[in-house]
Scaffold this motif. Structure first.
Motif, PDB file in Angstrom:
ATOM      1  N   SER A  38      -7.755  -5.901  -4.957  1.00 47.19           N
ATOM      2  CA  SER A  38      -8.081  -4.825  -5.890  1.00 47.19           C
ATOM      3  C   SER A  38      -8.789  -3.714  -5.135  1.00 47.19           C
ATOM      4  O   SER A  38      -9.351  -3.937  -4.057  1.00 47.19           O
ATOM      5  N   TYR A  39      -8.688  -2.508  -5.679  1.00 47.37           N
ATOM      6  CA  TYR A  39      -9.311  -1.338  -5.045  1.00 47.37           C
ATOM      7  C   TYR A  39     -10.486  -0.882  -5.895  1.00 47.37           C
ATOM      8  O   TYR A  39     -10.361  -0.781  -7.121  1.00 47.37           O
ATOM      9  N   ARG A  40     -11.598  -0.592  -5.212  1.00 44.17           N
ATOM     10  CA  ARG A  40     -12.750   0.003  -5.920  1.00 44.17           C
ATOM     11  C   ARG A  40     -12.485   1.493  -6.039  1.00 44.17           C
ATOM     12  O   ARG A  40     -12.164   2.146  -5.041  1.00 44.17           O
ATOM     13  N   GLU A  92       8.915  -1.165  -9.335  1.00 42.87           N
ATOM     14  CA  GLU A  92       8.631   0.236  -9.643  1.00 42.87           C
ATOM     15  C   GLU A  92       7.428   0.749  -8.847  1.00 42.87           C
ATOM     16  O   GLU A  92       6.664  -0.035  -8.276  1.00 42.87           O
ATOM     17  N   SER A  93       7.273   2.059  -8.867  1.00 39.34           N
ATOM     18  CA  SER A  93       6.163   2.689  -8.155  1.00 39.34           C
ATOM     19  C   SER A  93       4.835   2.172  -8.708  1.00 39.34           C
ATOM     20  O   SER A  93       4.670   2.051  -9.912  1.00 39.34           O
ATOM     21  N   GLY A  94       3.928   1.820  -7.797  1.00 42.13           N
ATOM     22  CA  GLY A  94       2.613   1.335  -8.226  1.00 42.13           C
ATOM     23  C   GLY A  94       2.578  -0.166  -8.498  1.00 42.13           C
ATOM     24  O   GLY A  94       1.543  -0.706  -8.897  1.00 42.13           O
ATOM     25  N   SER A  95       3.682  -0.874  -8.255  1.00 44.22           N
ATOM     26  CA  SER A  95       3.702  -2.310  -8.559  1.00 44.22           C
ATOM     27  C   SER A  95       3.001  -3.147  -7.483  1.00 44.22           C
ATOM     28  O   SER A  95       2.811  -4.349  -7.660  1.00 44.22           O
ATOM     29  N   GLY A  96       2.639  -2.531  -6.342  1.00 41.76           N
ATOM     30  CA  GLY A  96       1.868  -3.260  -5.328  1.00 41.76           C
ATOM     31  C   GLY A  96       2.623  -3.585  -4.052  1.00 41.76           C
ATOM     32  O   GLY A  96       2.130  -4.339  -3.204  1.00 41.76           O
ATOM     33  N   LYS A  97       3.796  -2.988  -3.862  1.00 42.05           N
ATOM     34  CA  LYS A  97       4.641  -3.330  -2.701  1.00 42.05           C
ATOM     35  C   LYS A  97       3.953  -2.974  -1.376  1.00 42.05           C
ATOM     36  O   LYS A  97       3.875  -3.793  -0.462  1.00 42.05           O
ATOM     37  N   SER A  98       3.443  -1.732  -1.294  1.00 46.94           N
ATOM     38  CA  SER A  98       2.781  -1.329  -0.040  1.00 46.94           C
ATOM     39  C   SER A  98       1.513  -2.144   0.167  1.00 46.94           C
ATOM     40  O   SER A  98       1.210  -2.551   1.300  1.00 46.94           O
ATOM     41  N   THR A  99       0.776  -2.392  -0.902  1.00 48.61           N
ATOM     42  CA  THR A  99      -0.457  -3.185  -0.776  1.00 48.61           C
ATOM     43  C   THR A  99      -0.139  -4.556  -0.194  1.00 48.61           C
ATOM     44  O   THR A  99      -0.871  -5.070   0.649  1.00 48.61           O
ATOM     45  N   LEU A 100       0.977  -5.126  -0.607  1.00 44.20           N
ATOM     46  CA  LEU A 100       1.371  -6.446  -0.106  1.00 44.20           C
ATOM     47  C   LEU A 100       1.622  -6.401   1.411  1.00 44.20           C
ATOM     48  O   LEU A 100       1.078  -7.215   2.168  1.00 44.20           O
ATOM     49  N   PRO A 119     -10.969   0.512   3.379  1.00 44.78           N
ATOM     50  CA  PRO A 119     -12.244  -0.169   3.128  1.00 44.78           C
ATOM     51  C   PRO A 119     -12.548  -0.422   1.646  1.00 44.78           C
ATOM     52  O   PRO A 119     -13.263  -1.363   1.320  1.00 44.78           O
ATOM     53  N   GLU A 120     -11.968   0.384   0.766  1.00 43.16           N
ATOM     54  CA  GLU A 120     -12.258   0.188  -0.666  1.00 43.16           C
ATOM     55  C   GLU A 120     -11.483  -0.995  -1.263  1.00 43.16           C
ATOM     56  O   GLU A 120     -11.639  -1.318  -2.440  1.00 43.16           O
ATOM     57  N   ALA A 121     -10.643  -1.633  -0.440  1.00 45.40           N
ATOM     58  CA  ALA A 121      -9.857  -2.764  -0.959  1.00 45.40           C
ATOM     59  C   ALA A 121     -10.638  -4.072  -0.836  1.00 45.40           C
ATOM     60  O   ALA A 121     -11.350  -4.293   0.151  1.00 45.40           O
ATOM     61  N   LEU A 147       5.791   2.067   8.832  1.00 43.57           N
ATOM     62  CA  LEU A 147       5.027   2.466   7.643  1.00 43.57           C
ATOM     63  C   LEU A 147       5.822   3.379   6.719  1.00 43.57           C
ATOM     64  O   LEU A 147       6.737   4.079   7.160  1.00 43.57           O
ATOM     65  N   GLN A 148       5.417   3.399   5.446  1.00 49.51           N
ATOM     66  CA  GLN A 148       5.990   4.345   4.478  1.00 49.51           C
ATOM     67  C   GLN A 148       5.652   5.739   5.033  1.00 49.51           C
ATOM     68  O   GLN A 148       4.504   6.017   5.381  1.00 49.51           O
ATOM     69  N   GLY A 149       6.654   6.599   5.198  1.00 49.87           N
ATOM     70  CA  GLY A 149       6.384   7.916   5.782  1.00 49.87           C
ATOM     71  C   GLY A 149       6.177   7.861   7.287  1.00 49.87           C
ATOM     72  O   GLY A 149       5.522   8.723   7.867  1.00 49.87           O
ATOM     73  N   THR A 156      12.014  -1.496  -0.581  1.00 55.14           N
ATOM     74  CA  THR A 156      12.972  -0.424  -0.818  1.00 55.14           C
ATOM     75  C   THR A 156      13.114  -0.147  -2.311  1.00 55.14           C
ATOM     76  O   THR A 156      12.906  -1.022  -3.139  1.00 55.14           O
ATOM     77  N   HIS A 157      13.446   1.110  -2.621  1.00 56.22           N
ATOM     78  CA  HIS A 157      13.736   1.454  -4.012  1.00 56.22           C
ATOM     79  C   HIS A 157      15.229   1.338  -4.282  1.00 56.22           C
ATOM     80  O   HIS A 157      15.671   1.514  -5.403  1.00 56.22           O
ATOM     81  N   ASP A 158      15.976   1.081  -3.223  1.00 53.71           N
ATOM     82  CA  ASP A 158      17.420   1.093  -3.358  1.00 53.71           C
ATOM     83  C   ASP A 158      17.945  -0.322  -3.585  1.00 53.71           C
ATOM     84  O   ASP A 158      18.223  -1.065  -2.643  1.00 53.71           O
TER      85      ASP A 158
HETATM   86  N1  LIG Z   1      -6.599   3.321  -1.786  1.00 52.38           N
HETATM   87  C1  LIG Z   1      -6.427   3.075  -3.082  1.00 52.38           C
HETATM   88  N2  LIG Z   1      -7.423   3.251  -3.981  1.00 52.38           N
HETATM   89  C2  LIG Z   1      -7.248   2.980  -5.281  1.00 52.38           C
HETATM   90  N3  LIG Z   1      -6.116   2.503  -5.809  1.00 52.38           N
HETATM   91  C3  LIG Z   1      -5.079   2.314  -4.978  1.00 52.38           C
HETATM   92  C4  LIG Z   1      -5.169   2.588  -3.570  1.00 52.38           C
HETATM   93  N4  LIG Z   1      -3.976   2.295  -2.995  1.00 52.38           N
HETATM   94  C5  LIG Z   1      -3.185   1.863  -3.994  1.00 52.38           C
HETATM   95  N5  LIG Z   1      -3.831   1.882  -5.181  1.00 52.38           N
HETATM   96  C6  LIG Z   1      -3.301   1.434  -6.487  1.00 52.38           C
HETATM   97  O1  LIG Z   1      -2.816   0.112  -6.346  1.00 52.38           O
HETATM   98  C7  LIG Z   1      -1.604  -0.053  -7.083  1.00 52.38           C
HETATM   99  C8  LIG Z   1      -0.495  -0.503  -6.134  1.00 52.38           C
HETATM  100  O2  LIG Z   1      -0.223   0.553  -5.206  1.00 52.38           O
HETATM  101  P1  LIG Z   1       0.866   0.431  -4.051  1.00 52.38           P
HETATM  102  O3  LIG Z   1       0.717   1.632  -3.189  1.00 52.38           O
HETATM  103  O4  LIG Z   1       0.734  -0.898  -3.425  1.00 52.38           O
HETATM  104  O5  LIG Z   1       2.217   0.501  -4.902  1.00 52.38           O
HETATM  105  P2  LIG Z   1       3.749   0.627  -4.430  1.00 52.38           P
HETATM  106  O6  LIG Z   1       4.503  -0.434  -5.178  1.00 52.38           O
HETATM  107  O7  LIG Z   1       3.838   0.630  -2.951  1.00 52.38           O
HETATM  108  O8  LIG Z   1       4.169   2.055  -5.012  1.00 52.38           O
HETATM  109  P3  LIG Z   1       5.236   3.145  -4.414  1.00 52.38           P
HETATM  110  O9  LIG Z   1       6.601   2.617  -4.745  1.00 52.38           O
HETATM  111  O10 LIG Z   1       4.929   4.389  -5.211  1.00 52.38           O
HETATM  112  O11 LIG Z   1       4.982   3.314  -2.954  1.00 52.38           O
HETATM  113  C9  LIG Z   1      -1.344   1.278  -7.784  1.00 52.38           C
HETATM  114  O12 LIG Z   1      -1.866   1.186  -9.075  1.00 52.38           O
HETATM  115  C10 LIG Z   1      -2.119   2.271  -6.937  1.00 52.38           C
HETATM  116  O13 LIG Z   1      -2.534   3.365  -7.721  1.00 52.38           O
END
Ligand SMILES: Nc1ncnc2c1ncn2[C@@H]1O[C@H](COP(=O)(O)OP(=O)(O)OP(=O)(O)O)[C@@H](O)[C@H]1O
Ligand SMILES: [Mg+2]
Length: 262
Positions: free
Chosen positions: A10-12, A39-47, A57-59, A92-94, A206-208
């Motif tokens: 989780s992110y603070r 979908e966007s925001g589902s947590g893929k990059s975080t994973l 650091p806020e994670a 990395l993304q980008g 991927t989104h595709d």
């Molecule tokens: N540094 C951060 N601080 C606060 N919230 C964050 C941070 N990074 C990600 N989030 C939140 O965590 C959740 C998951 O984000 P993440 O970037 O993992 O999604 P994603 O599936 O990769 O999205 P996308 O397809 O748009 O790249 C989202 O609700 C996002 O807003």
């Protein structure tokens, strides 16, 4: 190869805590090609960032990430540096915009070899030439600056850099965003070909969905911080169990139907 055990992140934020990953239990088998969709925001990059220990650091993270018997969450800085380039590398993304604009592509790839594998600069440039060749770029690109490359070429160079230390595992976060459809397909096929040829494990976001279905052997579908379904491509297409997966599959079917009517 990678096991995620009860992984939560989780992110603070100033507005409170955002739960990005919720109790994920997932494994990535050795030599597999896994696509993570959702979908966007589902947590893929975080994973993926959790696996690479690239979270900001806020994670806040709990749970375990086991990479070939090593718990990645307990690595110190030195072990982490070696892990990131030699064991598990990430595009990395980008990634296209992550090159330093004032250094040549050859210099930037060579730097990885010098710093992480102890190459001499001359050897490193020779090896970089080989790496560029592997991703389909000619030798002359060694002397080019990032702005002298197209988006697709930069993405190829980013892949070459990620592969520099021959990691057995490659993670890629939306490696084709901002590219035209033909280049997108070329880059995904290149990733598939290189990882297959070198018996590497590939995990890409991927989104595709159609492309993921055609090149990966497993698909993990993420929804609101959870992995809601893991299946083979044919399982996803013919027997999607989670409502979100059904919606994803319906969306590609409706595009195909519209296409066949015109
Ligand atoms: N540094 C951060 N601080 C606060 N919230 C964050 C941070 N990074 C990600 N989030 C939140 O965590 C959740 C998951 O984000 P993440 O970037 O993992 O999604 P994603 O599936 O990769 O999205 P996308 O397809 O748009 O790249 C989202 O609700 C996002 O807003
Ligand atoms: Mg993302």
């Amino acid at each position: 190869m990678i096991q995620l055990r009860s992984l939560s992140v989780s992110y603070r934020t100033p507005r409170g805590t955002v739960a990005a990953l919720k109790n994920i239990n997932f494994h990535i088998p050795y030599g597999s090609a896994t696509a993570i969709v959702g979908e966007s925001g589902s947590g893929k990059s975080t994973l993926l960032h959790s696996i690479m220990r690239l979270l900001p650091p806020e994670a806040m993270l709990s749970g375990q990430i086991i990479f070939q018997e090593t718990d990645v969450t307990s690595l110190d800085d030195k072990a982490l540096q070696s892990f990131r380039w030699r064991k598990c590398s990430m595009v990395l993304q980008g990634a296209m915009s992550s090159f330093n604009p004032v250094l040549t592509i050859g210099r930037q790839i060579s730097e990885v070899l010098v710093h992480h594998l102890g190459f001499l600069w001359k050897e490193a440039f020779e090896k970089s030439e080989e790496l560029l060749k592997m991703v389909g770029l000619p030798k002359s690109f060694l002397d080019r600056f990032p702005h002298e490359l197209s988006g697709g070429q930069k993405q190829r160079a980013a892949i070459a850099m990620a592969l520099a230390c021959k990691p057995p595992c490659l993670l890629a976060d939306e490696p084709t965003t901002a590219l035209d459809v033909i280049t997108q397909a070329e880059i995904i096929l290149l990733l598939k070909e290189i990882t297959q040829k070198n018996q590497m494990t590939l995990c890409m976001v991927t989104h595709d969905l159609p492309l993921a279905l055609s090149v990966c052997d497993r698909l993990a579908v993420m929804h609101k911080g959870e992995i809601v379904e893991v299946q083979t491509p044919s399982g996803i297409l013919n027997n999607p169990t989670h409502p979100h997966t059904r919606k994803l599959v319906e969306s590609i079917r409706s595009i195909e139907e519209r296409g066949s009517r015109t």
